[in-house]
Design a protein around this motif. Structure first.
Motif, mmCIF file in Angstrom:
data_model
loop_
_atom_site.group_PDB
_atom_site.id
_atom_site.type_symbol
_atom_site.label_atom_id
_atom_site.label_comp_id
_atom_site.label_asym_id
_atom_site.label_seq_id
_atom_site.Cartn_x
_atom_site.Cartn_y
_atom_site.Cartn_z
ATOM 1 N N ALA A 2 0.969 -1.201 -0.011
ATOM 2 C CA ALA A 2 0.093 0.013 0.003
ATOM 3 C C ALA A 2 0.815 1.304 0.107
ATOM 4 N N ARG A 3 0.121 2.362 -0.452
ATOM 5 C CA ARG A 3 0.629 3.659 -0.406
ATOM 6 C C ARG A 3 2.205 3.817 -1.172
ATOM 7 N N GLY A 4 2.335 2.974 -2.231
ATOM 8 C CA GLY A 4 3.469 3.326 -3.080
ATOM 9 C C GLY A 4 4.673 2.593 -2.582
ATOM 10 N N TYR A 5 4.742 1.844 -1.472
ATOM 11 C CA TYR A 5 5.963 1.028 -1.119
ATOM 12 C C TYR A 5 5.977 -0.164 -1.853
ATOM 13 N N GLY A 6 7.340 -0.352 -2.248
ATOM 14 C CA GLY A 6 7.379 -1.745 -3.175
ATOM 15 C C GLY A 6 7.470 -2.818 -2.188
ATOM 16 N N THR A 7 8.073 -2.909 -1.080
ATOM 17 C CA THR A 7 8.279 -3.958 -0.084
ATOM 18 C C THR A 7 8.219 -3.233 1.220
ATOM 19 N N ALA A 8 8.094 -4.389 1.963
ATOM 20 C CA ALA A 8 7.863 -4.034 3.727
ATOM 21 C C ALA A 8 9.046 -3.423 4.111
ATOM 22 N N SER A 9 10.338 -3.705 3.583
ATOM 23 C CA SER A 9 11.283 -3.043 4.083
ATOM 24 C C SER A 9 11.457 -1.624 3.665
ATOM 25 N N GLU A 10 11.204 -1.156 2.515
ATOM 26 C CA GLU A 10 10.982 0.267 2.160
ATOM 27 C C GLU A 10 10.156 0.862 3.174
ATOM 28 N N VAL A 12 9.345 0.084 6.103
ATOM 29 C CA VAL A 12 10.075 0.202 7.545
ATOM 30 C C VAL A 12 11.229 1.182 7.382
ATOM 31 N N ARG A 13 11.885 1.312 6.375
ATOM 32 C CA ARG A 13 12.977 2.267 6.321
ATOM 33 C C ARG A 13 12.221 3.720 6.424
ATOM 34 N N ASP A 14 11.238 3.827 5.655
ATOM 35 C CA ASP A 14 10.362 5.170 5.821
ATOM 36 C C ASP A 14 9.932 5.539 7.116
ATOM 37 N N LEU A 15 9.217 4.531 7.826
ATOM 38 C CA LEU A 15 9.069 4.818 9.305
ATOM 39 C C LEU A 15 10.300 5.163 10.037
#
Length: 61
Positions: A2-10, A12-15
């Motif tokens: 969701a919201r334009g994140y390709g992966t869960a890792s992306e 988490v990094r954004d958070l």
């Protein structure tokens, strides 16, 4: 994802990046509060504080 994140890792990094940004801003605000300046913050001074917060956040990430 969701919201334009390709992966869960992306996501988490954004958070983490956002949390670091908030911490940097909080540190700058605390520093300003402790300086006990008697006059209100001018728009120019506030812009300077905002620029410093962005710079610190960029250095952290």
């Amino acid at each position: 994802m969701a919201r334009g994140y390709g992966t869960a890792s992306e996501y988490v990094r954004d958070l983490i990046r956002r949390d670091l940004d908030r911490q940097a801003l909080r540190a700058l605000l605390d520093e300003g509060r402790k300086s006990a300046q008697d006059e209100p913050l001018s728009p120019q001074a506030f812009d300077t504080v905002r620029e410093q917060a962005v710079r610190v956040a960029d250095e952290v990430s």
